[in-house]
Design an enzyme around this catalytic site. Structure first.
Site, PDB file in Angstrom:
ATOM      1  N   HIS A 190     -93.169  -0.567  49.456  1.00 56.28           N
ATOM      2  CA  HIS A 190     -92.033  -0.175  48.602  1.00 56.28           C
ATOM      3  C   HIS A 190     -92.292  -0.372  47.113  1.00 56.28           C
ATOM      4  CE1 HIS A 190     -91.605  -4.374  49.668  1.00 56.28           C
ATOM      5  NE2 HIS A 190     -90.828  -4.560  48.624  1.00 56.28           N
ATOM      6  N   ALA A 221     -84.608 -19.972  48.607  1.00 61.34           N
ATOM      7  CA  ALA A 221     -84.417 -19.298  47.312  1.00 61.34           C
ATOM      8  C   ALA A 221     -82.971 -19.375  46.796  1.00 61.34           C
ATOM      9  CB  ALA A 221     -84.867 -17.837  47.417  1.00 61.34           C
ATOM     10  N   PHE A 274     -87.489 -12.674  54.778  1.00 63.58           N
ATOM     11  CA  PHE A 274     -87.660 -11.925  53.533  1.00 63.58           C
ATOM     12  C   PHE A 274     -88.990 -11.166  53.591  1.00 63.58           C
ATOM     13  CE2 PHE A 274     -88.830 -11.707  48.947  1.00 63.58           C
ATOM     14  CZ  PHE A 274     -87.806 -10.876  48.566  1.00 63.58           C
ATOM     15  N   ASP A 275     -89.109 -10.088  52.795  1.00 66.43           N
ATOM     16  CA  ASP A 275     -90.299  -9.230  52.945  1.00 66.43           C
ATOM     17  C   ASP A 275     -91.622  -9.952  52.637  1.00 66.43           C
ATOM     18  OD1 ASP A 275     -89.520  -9.248  50.307  1.00 66.43           O
ATOM     19  OD2 ASP A 275     -89.940  -7.159  49.904  1.00 66.43           O
ATOM     20  N   LYS A 288     -84.809 -17.701  41.635  1.00 67.42           N
ATOM     21  CA  LYS A 288     -83.442 -17.425  42.064  1.00 67.42           C
ATOM     22  C   LYS A 288     -82.574 -18.610  41.646  1.00 67.42           C
ATOM     23  CE  LYS A 288     -85.891 -14.245  44.158  1.00 67.42           C
ATOM     24  NZ  LYS A 288     -86.437 -14.450  45.469  1.00 67.42           N
ATOM     25  N   TYR A 345    -103.102 -31.708  32.203  1.00 70.59           N
ATOM     26  CA  TYR A 345    -103.599 -31.112  33.448  1.00 70.59           C
ATOM     27  C   TYR A 345    -103.159 -31.957  34.650  1.00 70.59           C
ATOM     28  CZ  TYR A 345    -106.754 -28.654  36.601  1.00 70.59           C
ATOM     29  OH  TYR A 345    -107.261 -27.892  37.619  1.00 70.59           O
ATOM     30  N   ASP A 360     -86.256 -21.184  53.907  1.00 72.54           N
ATOM     31  CA  ASP A 360     -86.674 -20.359  52.783  1.00 72.54           C
ATOM     32  C   ASP A 360     -85.478 -20.499  51.841  1.00 72.54           C
ATOM     33  OD1 ASP A 360     -87.073 -18.411  50.920  1.00 72.54           O
ATOM     34  OD2 ASP A 360     -87.635 -16.853  52.327  1.00 72.54           O
TER      35      ASP A 360
HETATM   36  C1  LIG Z   1     -87.603 -13.917  46.230  1.00 66.65           C
HETATM   37  C2  LIG Z   1     -87.706 -14.464  47.555  1.00 66.65           C
HETATM   38  C3  LIG Z   1     -88.933 -14.900  48.069  1.00 66.65           C
HETATM   39  C4  LIG Z   1     -90.241 -14.739  47.330  1.00 66.65           C
HETATM   40  O1  LIG Z   1     -90.230 -15.371  46.127  1.00 66.65           O
HETATM   41  P1  LIG Z   1     -91.022 -14.829  44.838  1.00 66.65           P
HETATM   42  O2  LIG Z   1     -90.710 -15.854  43.811  1.00 66.65           O
HETATM   43  O3  LIG Z   1     -90.471 -13.480  44.507  1.00 66.65           O
HETATM   44  O4  LIG Z   1     -92.465 -14.772  45.177  1.00 66.65           O
HETATM   45  C5  LIG Z   1     -88.930 -15.441  49.339  1.00 66.65           C
HETATM   46  N1  LIG Z   1     -87.812 -15.551  50.050  1.00 66.65           N
HETATM   47  C6  LIG Z   1     -86.610 -15.136  49.583  1.00 66.65           C
HETATM   48  C7  LIG Z   1     -85.395 -15.297  50.411  1.00 66.65           C
HETATM   49  C8  LIG Z   1     -86.522 -14.575  48.331  1.00 66.65           C
HETATM   50  O5  LIG Z   1     -85.340 -14.143  47.904  1.00 66.65           O
END
Ligand SMILES: *Cc1c(COP(=O)(O)O)cnc(C)c1O
Length: 461
Positions: A453, A220, A127-128, A261, A72, A218
């Protein structure tokens, strides 16, 4: 002769996928209310819905699964991952989270609590989920992407770049306290997997510093962004991906990361930062929302696999094949005359649905119409990046019509072969050949208040 890229791996385990008939698919998609998220995976042949969490782990990553320390507190898997993040990204503090949006939830809670009324977060096409977290707190996400990004016919090597004058205008129009952070998304998912140049990262960072604003990635697809910098930006051709990554992160205060990603794992995320104050604020929320500081919603074994995944995805050969395969699909589609966004993105090919289906009115969801047609044609599941995704304006509740209506074909890492790319391209060509007959789209019969969506239900017009 220049040798082509080839997969820098060989296949040890295979997972069978199922074919189906057109009649079966017409029934399935109707039952799914024409929402591709509602399909069962066995109803899909080639799944290019997303590259998120769909990649194949390597044998070294699977070995880490066995080595996982599930304590933990203080698990060695945590320290392994912390070490990798510090070595690759140069970030001292790190908080694990169960995925990218969870890291965003923690970060935005730390930056604006539950109430962000009057606050703004500038960046390049958020991103959304990022936009979701900002708007959920009643703050505004301001898109400062360069104009070239919105014209699919223009070639620009870094369509993810931020327009510095748009950004400076945001800084001039709002007091500093109302701008908790500027977010640079690398690569920029919403504008088509388009990279941001090192020069732009550096200039944005300098401008943010001048106005006393914090800047976060961000991150990813940070590794894919680094690959594009190496290929396209002067002065980086003989640097390693790891050197480029290190330089990119040297210009920011921290990042949120969706490990699904470029982490090449099936679930996971994190916050990394050099700001002790932000780390401390965020720690509290991490414990409340995710878990104790040394696991934050991740199993020890998954942190171990992520640690290896980050090292593998920042290897040149890995990226050369990955981005090469995506471009291979793009070239095939171009050969068939299908209108695609150029230059090709890192993780996906984006089909310009407005140019593909000029007869479908924008009120009837052009890109969604194309996504449904492609599924019926070949069992290929792409995703709409258009009006459904753009959602309604939070204040007026009117539909937002984005400049681009795109069908995204996102390719999983180490997931499909080039033959699958040939198959996707052929299916899309068949739809293209009968495009004149496609004149009507869909209407919404049910939708959620936010991020509609995923769950929207549609009816054919
Ligand atoms: C996928 C993604 C996110 C969100 O990540 P999740 O792991 O799906 O919650 C945020 N920003 C970008 C650019 C992404 O491609």
């Amino acid at each position: 002769m220049k040798l082509p890229y080839a997969e820098p791996f060989r296949i040890k385990t295979v997972e069978p996928i199922r074919t189906s008939t057109k009649d079966e698919r017409m029934k399935w998609i109707k039952d799914a209310k024409y929402n591709l998220f509602n399909l069962k995976s066995e109803q899909v042949f080639v799944d290019v819905l997303t590259d998120s969490g769909t990649g194949s782990m390597s044998s070294s990553q699977w070995a880490e699964i066995m080595l996982g320390d599930e304590s933990y507190a203080g698990a060695s898997s945590f320290y392994k991952l912390k070490g990798t993040i510090s070595e690759l990204l140069g970030m001292e503090y790190f908080l694990p989270a169960h995925q990218g949006r969870a890291a965003e939830n923690v970060l935005f809670s730390a930056l604006m609590g539950n109430e962000g009324q009057g606050m703004v977060v500038p960046g390049n096409s958020h991103f959304d989920t990022t936009k979701g977290h900002i708007e959920f707190r009643k703050a505004k996400a301001l898109d400062c992407t360069i104009d070239e990004a919105f014209d699919t016919t223009i070639f620009h090597p870094f369509k993810g770049n931020i327009d510095l004058s748009k950004l400076e205008k945001v800084f001039k129009d709002h007091p500093k306290e109302k701008i908790p952070v500027c977010i640079i998304t690398v690569t920029c998912n919403s504008s088509g997997g388009q990279p941001v140049s090192m020069q732009n990262i550096k200039e944005v960072s300098e401008l943010c510093r001048k106005y006393g604003i914090m800047v976060f990635f961000d991150a990813a697809r940070f590794a894919e962004n680094a690959y594009f910098i190496r290929e396209r930006e002067e002065g980086y051709g003989d640097k390693t991906i790891k050197q480029i990554v290190k330089e990119m992160f040297s210009y920011v205060d921290g990042c949120t990361m969706s490990s699904k990603k470029d982490g090449v794992v099936n679930i996971g995320g994190f916050i990394a930062t050099n700001r002790k104050d932000i780390y401390e604020k965020a720690s509290v929320f991490n414990i409340v929302f995710e878990g104790f500081l040394t696991y934050g919603g991740m199993a020890g074994r998954d942190m171990g696999a992520l640690s290896v995944g980050l090292r593998e995805s920042t290897e040149y050969d890995f990226l050369d094949q990955r981005i090469g395969q995506v471009a291979y699909l793009g070239h095939k589609l171009k050969e068939y005359g299908v209108p695609v966004q150029e230059p090709f993105g890192g993780h996906a090919i984006f089909v310009d649905a407005k140019r593909f289906l000029p007869k479908v009115p924008k009120e009837e969801f052009i890109a969604q119409t194309l996504a449904v047609e492609l599924y019926i044609e070949g069992g290929v599941r792409g995703v709409e990046i258009g009006t459904l995704l753009a959602d309604r304006d939070p204040e007026t509740r009117e539909n937002r019509y984005p400049e681009l209506e795109l069908l995204r074909l996102a390719i999983g890492r180490r997931l499909y072969t080039d033959n699958h790319m040939n198959y996707i391209a052929a299916a899309l060509k068949n739809v293209y050949d009968r495009r004149d007959q496609i004149t009507r789209g869909f209407k919404i019969i049910r939708e959620a208040y936010i991020m509609r969506h995923f769950t929207v239900e549609l009816e054919r017009l």
